[in-house]
Motif scaffolding. Structure first.
Motif: not given
Ligand code: FAD
Length: 406
Positions: A28, A43-45, A78, A143, A146, A177, A179
């Motif tokens: 990762y 993760a797309r979780l 993260e 979705y 990030n 997601d 939030d």
């Molecule tokens: C402008 C903007 C808006 C966003 N809006 C949201 C939102 O509404 N809801 C949301 O859950 N995330 C948000 N994020 C954070 C992040 O982009 C997503 O959580 C992440 O892309 C989700 O994909 P993943 O599960 O593959 O994440 P991964 O990168 O695999 O990370 C695992 C988990 O960690 C948490 N996480 C990871 N990065 C962040 C981060 N920067 N901030 C907070 N949590 C994080 C999430 O729960 C995520 O599922 C935002 C980021 C930006 C820049």
């Protein structure tokens, strides 16, 4: 570049995706910044984590069971960002209320070219490579990776010069997601409001590199620099952490008291953790029909959230051995009062929603139940109770605290 990613709104699907991702968790740190079709390397979780169909503690424990801490430190960090943002917003709720007040005002105030620019941005018709793909991908899949979110927000604010609040609203309308904390505060971070003097400027070469050439905006298409956006300082709220009623130690009710559980879509794994060992005489998982309009969710987000609530309700009913009450209602507070009376409940218990749409529903229910002589006891998971108080400053001290706690 639109890839349909299936997010089934069930805990079973969340656990399956976690198991599928874990073997890649050690890569990762090296790969997370790349934006690829399907984005299997991250993760797309997030839709499941946001609804707590899967708990942060479960994801972290699973990663650490399969990998050493150094191998998955970045990933774990993260996951904790989500907790950090939530704790931060709990202490500065004005960041949320200011945004919710600004959105309709700014949207109604858009005229002429500004309105056309906003419409083109939402429809993916700006002519900016990448940006247009992400706008459409967001609407089609609910979705975005990030890095794509960061680029999109930056281009929205500094190149298209549209209000960040409307960009956050566009995300909140479509993200599964979505939030209140992560979305609002991430947009504020890109805009330079969250960390004073620090903005995020998307660069064409960075986009081309991390999309492996799939998106290559011309350098001249993007704003070369940010401009300053200012606001009145946000007031900080401190007292909330001291309320013992929210802690895991607070008793749900006295001996022999009939207690019911209000289930909402911010915590849909009630069979795991703090409330799991308690006796519930009844569960209510009614769907407030007006919440989507009040929150600004699009149809897909509303449908997904409602289906997730249904999945949580089925598991809660099986766990507590009760029939789950509550279908769709246009007055959740009245529905909960009626249910509590019919079931002879002395007390209703619920995980306290964090700042955001479900808290508004919960506070209205608390008032109505109180007026009917029925107590509503708020609970909070130990994860939140322990970590939120440390989220008052920057992420670095928060993370140091997490690591020190082991
Ligand atoms: C402008 C903007 C808006 C966003 N809006 C949201 C939102 O509404 N809801 C949301 O859950 N995330 C948000 N994020 C954070 C992040 O982009 C997503 O959580 C992440 O892309 C989700 O994909 P993943 O599960 O593959 O994440 P991964 O990168 O695999 O990370 C695992 C988990 O960690 C948490 N996480 C990871 N990065 C962040 C981060 N920067 N901030 C907070 N949590 C994080 C999430 O729960 C995520 O599922 C935002 C980021 C930006 C820049």
């Amino acid at each position: 570049m639109s890839h349909l990613i299936a997010f089934e709104p069930t805990r079973t699907a969340a656990q399956a995706r976690l198991a599928e991702f874990l073997p890649a968790a050690g890569r990762y740190a090296a790969e997370r910044n790349f934006v690829r079709p399907g984005n299997d390397h991250v993760a797309r979780l997030s839709p499941w984590l946001q609804k707590r169909l899967l708990l942060e503690s479960e994801v972290v424990a699973a990663a650490l069971a399969q990998w050493t801490f150094p191998a998955v430190e970045k990933f774990v960090q993260e996951v904790y960002w989500r907790t950090y943002w939530k704790g931060w917003l709990e202490q500065r709720p004005a960041a949320w209320t200011r945004w919710t007040e600004a959105v309709p005002r700014l949207r109604d105030g858009l005229r002429g070219e500004r309105r056309s620019a906003w419409e083109a941005a939402c429809a993916g018709r700006t002519g900016i490579a990448g940006f247009d793909d992400w706008a459409r991908e967001l609407v089609a899949t609910g979705y975005l990776h990030n890095h794509a979110r960061m680029w999109f927000a930056s281009i929205w604010i500094f190149t298209l010069r549209l209000p960040w609040e409307l960009g956050a609203a566009f995300f909140f309308e479509h993200l599964l997601d979505g939030d209140a904390a992560s979305n609002t505060l991430s947009w504020r971070w890109v805009a330079g409001l969250q960390t004073a003097g620090k903005t995020y400027v998307a660069r064409a070469d960075n986009i081309a590199h991390y999309t492996e050439g799939r998106c290559a905006p011309a350098a001249g298409q993007l704003a070369p620099a940010a401009f300053a956006i200012t606001e009145e300082p946000l007031p900080k709220v401190a007292a909330w952490t001291e309320d013992g009623l929210w802690s895991a130690a607070a008793a749900a009710g006295g001996a022999g008291e009939r207690v019911g559980l209000w289930l909402h879509a911010e915590d849909l794994a009630v069979e795991v953790g703090e409330l799991a060992g308690e006796k519930m005489a009844s569960v209510n998982a009614a769907w407030p029909t007006g919440i989507a309009g009040r929150a600004g969710w699009g149809e897909s987000v509303a449908d997904w959230t409602r289906a997730a609530l249904g999945d949580g309700a089925t598991r809660a009913g099986a766990h507590f051995g009760v029939v789950v009450m509550g279908g769709a209602t246009d007055d959740l507070a009245a529905e909960l009062v009626e249910w509590a009376k019919t079931q002879g409940l002395r007390r209703v218990v619920a995980y306290r929603p964090c700042i955001g749409p479900w808290l508004d529903e919960g506070l209205a229910a608390e008032r109505a139940l109180g007026a009917a002589g029925i107590a509503l006891t708020w609970r909070r998971r130990a994860w939140d109770t322990e970590l939120f108080p440390h989220a008052g400053r920057g992420y670095f001290p928060f993370w140091e605290r997490v690591k020190a706690a082991g």
